[in-house]
Design a protein around this motif. Structure first.
Motif, PDB file in Angstrom:
ATOM      1  N   TYR A  47       0.837  -1.205   0.000  1.00  0.00           N
ATOM      2  CA  TYR A  47       0.000   0.000   0.000  1.00  0.00           C
ATOM      3  C   TYR A  47       0.875   1.259   0.000  1.00  0.00           C
ATOM      4  O   TYR A  47       0.610   2.222  -0.716  1.00  0.00           O
ATOM      5  CB  TYR A  47      -0.955   0.002   1.215  1.00  0.00           C
ATOM      6  N   LEU A  48       1.931   1.224   0.825  1.00  0.00           N
ATOM      7  CA  LEU A  48       2.791   2.409   0.953  1.00  0.00           C
ATOM      8  C   LEU A  48       3.831   2.488  -0.160  1.00  0.00           C
ATOM      9  O   LEU A  48       4.603   3.445  -0.228  1.00  0.00           O
ATOM     10  CB  LEU A  48       3.497   2.422   2.326  1.00  0.00           C
ATOM     11  N   GLY A  65      -2.515   6.628   5.166  1.00  0.00           N
ATOM     12  CA  GLY A  65      -3.682   5.825   4.768  1.00  0.00           C
ATOM     13  C   GLY A  65      -4.772   6.688   4.146  1.00  0.00           C
ATOM     14  O   GLY A  65      -5.757   6.178   3.626  1.00  0.00           O
ATOM     15  N   GLY A  66      -4.579   8.016   4.191  1.00  0.00           N
ATOM     16  CA  GLY A  66      -5.547   8.942   3.587  1.00  0.00           C
ATOM     17  C   GLY A  66      -4.814   9.906   2.675  1.00  0.00           C
ATOM     18  O   GLY A  66      -5.027   9.942   1.467  1.00  0.00           O
ATOM     19  N   ASP A  67      -3.921  10.672   3.259  1.00  0.00           N
ATOM     20  CA  ASP A  67      -3.096  11.606   2.482  1.00  0.00           C
ATOM     21  C   ASP A  67      -2.064  10.809   1.682  1.00  0.00           C
ATOM     22  O   ASP A  67      -1.801   9.631   1.958  1.00  0.00           O
ATOM     23  CB  ASP A  67      -2.391  12.569   3.454  1.00  0.00           C
ATOM     24  N   LYS A  68      -1.466  11.490   0.702  1.00  0.00           N
ATOM     25  CA  LYS A  68      -0.418  10.840  -0.094  1.00  0.00           C
ATOM     26  C   LYS A  68       0.909  11.084   0.627  1.00  0.00           C
ATOM     27  O   LYS A  68       1.336  12.237   0.745  1.00  0.00           O
ATOM     28  CB  LYS A  68      -0.390  11.493  -1.471  1.00  0.00           C
ATOM     29  N   ILE A  69       1.531  10.029   1.124  1.00  0.00           N
ATOM     30  CA  ILE A  69       2.768  10.198   1.887  1.00  0.00           C
ATOM     31  C   ILE A  69       3.857   9.338   1.251  1.00  0.00           C
ATOM     32  O   ILE A  69       3.686   8.126   1.123  1.00  0.00           O
ATOM     33  CB  ILE A  69       2.616   9.728   3.359  1.00  0.00           C
ATOM     34  N   CYS A 109      -6.792   7.282   9.722  1.00  0.00           N
ATOM     35  CA  CYS A 109      -7.100   7.019   8.307  1.00  0.00           C
ATOM     36  C   CYS A 109      -7.164   5.528   7.978  1.00  0.00           C
ATOM     37  O   CYS A 109      -7.654   5.155   6.914  1.00  0.00           O
ATOM     38  CB  CYS A 109      -6.093   7.717   7.414  1.00  0.00           C
ATOM     39  N   PHE A 110      -6.652   4.679   8.846  1.00  0.00           N
ATOM     40  CA  PHE A 110      -6.761   3.240   8.611  1.00  0.00           C
ATOM     41  C   PHE A 110      -8.156   2.728   8.989  1.00  0.00           C
ATOM     42  O   PHE A 110      -8.462   1.550   8.779  1.00  0.00           O
ATOM     43  CB  PHE A 110      -5.687   2.467   9.381  1.00  0.00           C
ATOM     44  N   ALA A 111      -8.962   3.611   9.582  1.00  0.00           N
ATOM     45  CA  ALA A 111     -10.361   3.279   9.916  1.00  0.00           C
ATOM     46  C   ALA A 111     -10.493   1.994  10.736  1.00  0.00           C
ATOM     47  O   ALA A 111     -11.379   1.172  10.498  1.00  0.00           O
ATOM     48  CB  ALA A 111     -11.205   3.198   8.635  1.00  0.00           C
ATOM     49  N   LEU A 112      -9.579   1.842  11.683  1.00  0.00           N
ATOM     50  CA  LEU A 112      -9.578   0.669  12.556  1.00  0.00           C
ATOM     51  C   LEU A 112      -9.835   1.134  13.993  1.00  0.00           C
ATOM     52  O   LEU A 112      -9.675   2.320  14.296  1.00  0.00           O
ATOM     53  CB  LEU A 112      -8.203  -0.012  12.506  1.00  0.00           C
ATOM     54  N   ARG A 130      -7.610   6.440  -2.523  1.00  0.00           N
ATOM     55  CA  ARG A 130      -7.915   6.924  -1.168  1.00  0.00           C
ATOM     56  C   ARG A 130      -7.558   8.402  -1.046  1.00  0.00           C
ATOM     57  O   ARG A 130      -8.300   9.192  -0.470  1.00  0.00           O
ATOM     58  CB  ARG A 130      -7.163   6.101  -0.104  1.00  0.00           C
ATOM     59  N   TYR A 131      -6.418   8.755  -1.629  1.00  0.00           N
ATOM     60  CA  TYR A 131      -5.991  10.162  -1.565  1.00  0.00           C
ATOM     61  C   TYR A 131      -7.022  11.060  -2.263  1.00  0.00           C
ATOM     62  O   TYR A 131      -7.454  12.075  -1.718  1.00  0.00           O
ATOM     63  CB  TYR A 131      -4.607  10.305  -2.206  1.00  0.00           C
TER      64      TYR A 131
END
Ligand SMILES: Cc1ncc(COP(=O)(O)O)c(C=O)c1O
Length: 354
Positions: A52-53, A171-175, A190-193, A262-263
């Motif tokens: 993902y990253l 997990g939300g912004d582009k990093i 942002c991982f919504a956990l 997601r971004y």
């Protein structure tokens, strides 16, 4: 599964809304943490996280909140002296953590609402001899987003480690995690956990520093954690296995949507909330540096957020944080929320405020 009937959809900057499928994913039979089943679960999580990253850096997941990893960053990455960029409550917290770990702390203090800029950082780094620099990429208290791509080269030029808090943005912004020596985040944003897990990536340089670090303690010994993670595909201590079931399922969902998707969804939500806020109130963040995951709104109409939340009934937004608690309020648009959700919440607020 018996759940309470009261469900307030959370537009607060963590914990965020957790989808039912993920709540259910936690309720698996327990497994031992020294067996193949767990190694497959945890090893799979690390693989999916890296995918993902889009990174091949070292990565691990701690059973801890994000603050634990803020302390780990200091204990493993700093022997003596650190520069902490402070422009809000969480960056201030990191400086306090470093002080409490007995480090020599210099601060680059910036007015709340403004971003850390490369020029100011350069000036500070020229004068001091710092081993590391801390930056909060997404200041949840002020809704300000740092431009890592502008700050990272400055830190690198001075040979310091760059330690980055992306608690409310990864997990939300582009990093681009490759820009920093350590990037840390919490599960409940942002991982919504649910809360309880903390995520980090580490560079080789950070890992080497951790190996040599004195007084790093045991639980947050990052080198030991990476050795377990990359060797046995286990954690040194007993982890929150139920949360890891949930994380594994959520990462599958995140990979389907993709980091870019997601971004874009976060940007769309942010744009909607910002334009609503500008029409009705004003933004707290400096123009051009607004967070894509949380909007901090100047409370120009002096609304009472707790009264508002009572009237919103099945939804909840957040008041301000720290010294701007009463003069601002925050609407989070992070995790698995959608544009439809944030449109609903702003429409509902409009209805209440009329
Ligand atoms: C930017 C930032 N850093 C650190 C923290 C602390 O994270 P945790 O509550 O997971 O310890 C928070 C929590 O809101 C945050 O927003």
């Amino acid at each position: 599964m018996v759940r309470s009937e009261t469900h307030k959809k959370l537009f607060i900057p963590g914990p965020t809304e957790v989808r039912e499928e993920i709540l259910d994913a936690q309720a698996q039979w327990m497994i031992g943490h020294r067996g193949k089943e767990f190694s497959d679960l945890y090893g799979g999580i690390i693989e999916k996280l890296k995918k993902y990253l889009n990174t091949d850096m070292h990565a691990c997941v701690y059973t801890s909140s994000g603050t634990g990893l803020m302390e780990a960053a200091i204990r493993n990455g700093v022997d003596r002296k650190v520069l902490c960029c402070v422009n809000g409550a969480f960056s201030e917290r990191w400086a306090k953590i470093a002080e409490s770990c007995g480090k020599e702390v210099d601060k680059l203090e910036i007015e709340w609402g403004k971003a850390v800029k490369p020029e100011a950082l350069e000036e500070k780094l020229e004068k001091g001899n710092y081993e590391a620099v801390t930056v909060v990429q997404n200041e949840t208290s002020t809704g300000v987003r740092a431009r890592l791509e502008e700050l990272a080269p400055v830190v690198k030029k001075h040979g310091a480690l760059l330690l980055v808090d992306t608690v409310s943005s990864l997990g939300g912004d582009k990093i681009d995690v490759g820009l920093a020596d350590m990037v840390l985040a919490s599960s409940q944003k942002c991982f919504a956990l649910p809360p309880g897990l903390a995520i980090c990536t580490l560079s080789d340089a950070m890992l080497e520093k951790s190996k040599r670090a004195k007084g790093k303690g045991s639980y947050f010994d990052l080198a030991n954690m990476i050795e377990y993670t990359e060797g046995k595909r286990q954690t040194p201590e007993t982890p929150a296995i139920s949360l890891m079931f949930a994380m594994s399922a959520e990462l599958d969902y995140m990979l389907k949507e993709g980091a870019e998707g997601r971004y874009r969804r976060h940007v769309e939500m942010a744009e909607h909330v910002r334009s609503w806020a500008k029409k009705n109130f004003a933004l707290f963040a400096e123009p051009g540096y607004e967070s894509v995951t949380v909007t901090c709104v100047k409370n120009t109409k002096n609304i009472n957020v707790s009264d508002l939340n009572k009237k919103l009934k099945e939804m909840s937004i957040s008041d301000g944080y720290g010294k701007i608690k009463d003069s601002t309020f925050r609407i989070a648009h992070m995790g698995d929320l959608t544009l439809k959700d944030v449109r609903e919440v702003t429409a509902k607020i409009d209805g209440v405020l009329q």
